[in-house]
Write an enzyme that holds these catalytic residues in place. Structure first.
Site, PDB file in Angstrom:
ATOM      1  N   LYS A   1       0.923  -1.152  -0.011  1.00 33.50           N
ATOM      2  CA  LYS A   1      -0.020   0.051   0.201  1.00 33.50           C
ATOM      3  C   LYS A   1       0.784   1.401  -0.032  1.00 33.50           C
ATOM      4  CE  LYS A   1      -0.437   0.099   5.046  1.00 33.50           C
ATOM      5  NZ  LYS A   1      -1.116   0.392   6.275  1.00 33.50           N
TER       6      LYS A   1
ATOM      7  N   ARG B   1      -9.720   0.062  15.816  1.00 34.41           N
ATOM      8  CA  ARG B   1      -9.639   0.823  14.526  1.00 34.41           C
ATOM      9  C   ARG B   1     -10.729   0.005  13.833  1.00 34.41           C
ATOM     10  NH1 ARG B   1      -4.116   1.257  11.412  1.00 34.41           N
ATOM     11  NH2 ARG B   1      -4.570  -0.658  10.597  1.00 34.41           N
TER      12      ARG B   1
ATOM     13  N   HIS C   1      -5.752  -6.983  13.513  1.00 34.55           N
ATOM     14  CA  HIS C   1      -4.503  -6.250  13.717  1.00 34.55           C
ATOM     15  C   HIS C   1      -4.110  -5.929  14.997  1.00 34.55           C
ATOM     16  CE1 HIS C   1      -1.493  -4.533  11.218  1.00 34.55           C
ATOM     17  NE2 HIS C   1      -1.845  -3.155  11.681  1.00 34.55           N
TER      18      HIS C   1
ATOM     19  N   ARG D   1       1.484 -10.741   7.404  1.00 37.53           N
ATOM     20  CA  ARG D   1       1.542  -9.649   6.395  1.00 37.53           C
ATOM     21  C   ARG D   1       2.445  -8.552   6.833  1.00 37.53           C
ATOM     22  NH1 ARG D   1      -3.508  -9.443   9.389  1.00 37.53           N
ATOM     23  NH2 ARG D   1      -2.794  -7.550  10.080  1.00 37.53           N
TER      24      ARG D   1
ATOM     25  N   TYR E   1      13.943  31.074   6.066  1.00 36.71           N
ATOM     26  CA  TYR E   1      12.880  31.860   6.859  1.00 36.71           C
ATOM     27  C   TYR E   1      13.053  31.967   8.193  1.00 36.71           C
ATOM     28  CZ  TYR E   1      10.222  31.335   2.340  1.00 36.71           C
ATOM     29  OH  TYR E   1      10.215  31.255   0.947  1.00 36.71           O
TER      30      TYR E   1
ATOM     31  N   CYS F   1      12.315  24.675   3.578  1.00 32.89           N
ATOM     32  CA  CYS F   1      11.228  25.389   2.874  1.00 32.89           C
ATOM     33  C   CYS F   1      10.711  24.367   2.114  1.00 32.89           C
ATOM     34  CB  CYS F   1      12.082  26.486   2.053  1.00 32.89           C
ATOM     35  SG  CYS F   1      13.268  27.508   2.956  1.00 32.89           S
ATOM     36  N   MET F   2       9.733  24.926   1.188  1.00 32.47           N
ATOM     37  CA  MET F   2       9.142  24.186   0.588  1.00 32.47           C
ATOM     38  C   MET F   2       9.735  23.091  -0.554  1.00 32.47           C
ATOM     39  SD  MET F   2       5.602  24.872  -2.052  1.00 32.47           S
ATOM     40  CE  MET F   2       4.807  25.488  -0.845  1.00 32.47           C
ATOM     41  N   ASP F   3      10.866  23.589  -1.160  1.00 38.02           N
ATOM     42  CA  ASP F   3      11.555  23.085  -2.246  1.00 38.02           C
ATOM     43  C   ASP F   3      13.100  22.933  -1.836  1.00 38.02           C
ATOM     44  OD1 ASP F   3       9.292  23.385  -4.040  1.00 38.02           O
ATOM     45  OD2 ASP F   3       9.786  25.596  -3.837  1.00 38.02           O
TER      46      ASP F   3
END
Length: 384
Positions: free
Chosen positions: A46, A144, A176, A232, A278, A325-327
């Site tokens: 997954k 769950r 689980h 699993r 920043y 930062c973002m990038d």
């Protein structure tokens, strides 16, 4: 070497990439299958194979001895079928209105934790003209998914009635763990007992499940009494330990499969007292060299790694300097001689002294699952 991702068509070597050793996946699954003994092994793929790439890793896992694959959602399972993978596949996360008929036609096993799910699966089976293969899930203590003990007999009775009608096959019973990564926790044995009780109730309802499965990665490695018919493993398929209380990857013959690599985009000298990134959360103590690495939180590098995460660069581990930062983020490399294009290794198996996903998890107060799974889609995967 195979490259998959947005950069592959434009660059022979991407500026940033996640190298995935498929042999490590194969060999880790072989080690897990050996520990499973007589139980079959389902490799959980997954979340795009925990960030490693679902289809290549699924094939490597099958080469290593897995005979089942597991996904969370139907779209993942259908993608496995579209890739020509024909082994048994279980998907387990559904909401009302799920496209169960597509799963049934594709020969995908589905899970049911509540009567509404069985009712919708049965309707889809009538539409598809063939029975659905269903795994009934019991909540044995995780809180769950799964039917609570008071609801479990009713779910089994409904499944038996639908099986008698010929629209479902109650193929599995499963649950689980909540604390399998803490092997000595009292809930582990309590859940095994509760699971045995759930199987007994299913059998008294007239069901004869072919597979009973409870063990995740941790239980596969250290709790053989929980193996039943099928195990699993998830994160350990990719060579990672499910937790420090279980043991290290090396202790179990597992090898971390992913290495996250980038290259410096800029190197420059700056004076003492220079604020970096920043909010100037880092300020240079003296004249120094800064290196800019083109990876950020848009790529899955946690912003919490600000002034915390370590990177192998220029032959040494260095802590991120200032805000992620973002990038991009920045490294302070002092007076070391580095140039733009030099390699930065964020994490890997640790062979060259680079941090591991476990190191990053420990530094950030999280788990290695999150470190590898969150690496974003614009980071190409390079398959070795």
């Amino acid at each position: 070497m195979t490259v998959q991702g947005t950069e592959a068509s434009a660059r022979s070597e991407p500026r940033t990439y996640a190298a995935v050793e498929l042999d490590a996946v194969r060999d880790s699954v072989a080690a897990l299958a050996a520990r499973a003994g007589d139980a079959a092994t389902m490799a959980v793929v997954k979340a795009d194979g925990y960030g490693h790439g679902m289809i290549p890793c699924a094939r490597a896992a099958l080469d290593g001895g897995a005979s089942w694959l597991g996904t969370a959602v139907l779209e993942e399972a259908l993608a496995l079928r579209a890739a020509g993978i024909t082994v048994p596949v279980l998907c387990w996360l559904a909401t009302p209105g799920e496209r169960f008929a597509e799963a049934i036609v594709a020969g995908i096993d589905v899970s049911a934790s509540a009567p509404w799910t069985l009712t919708e699966i049965a309707a889809a089976a009538r539409q598809a003209g063939r029975p659905a293969r269903v795994h009934l899930k019991a909540d044995t203590g995780l809180g769950r998914a799964g039917a609570m003990p008071g609801d479990w007999p009713g779910l089994c009775d409904l499944a038996a009635a639908l099986q008698a009608e010929g629209v479902i096959e109650a193929f599995g019973v499963w649950s689980h763990f909540a604390f399998a990564d803490a092997p000595g926790h009292p809930t582990v044995q309590a859940q095994i007992g509760a699971f045995r009780d759930a199987v007994d109730i299913a059998e008294k309802a007239g069901l004869t499940p072919t597979v009973r499965h409870l063990a995740n990665s941790a239980a596969t490695l250290v709790s053989p009494e929980a193996h039943f018919d099928l195990v699993r493993p998830g994160v350990s398929v990719y060579g990672l330990s499910p937790g420090p209380e279980v043991g290290t990857s090396a202790q179990f013959g597992l090898r971390p499969a992913m290495t996250l690599v980038s290259h410096a985009a800029l190197v420059k000298r700056v004076p003492a007292g220079t604020g970096v990134s920043y909010a100037h959360r880092y300020t240079t103590a003296r004249e120094t060299t800064l290196a800019l690495v083109p990876l950020g939180y848009a790529d899955g590098i946690p912003r919490a790694a600000t002034n915390t995460g370590e990177v192998l660069f220029g032959g040494r581990r260095r802590r991120i300097a200032g805000t992620v930062c973002m990038d991009q983020f920045v490294l302070d490399v002092g007076d070391d001689e580095v140039v733009a294009g030099d390699e930065a290794v964020l994490f890997g198996p640790g062979d060259r002294g680079e941090p591991t996903a476990d190191d990053w998890a420990a530094a950030l107060g999280t788990i290695n699952y999150e470190i590898v799974t969150r690496i974003g889609g614009r980071v190409p995967r390079v398959y070795l």
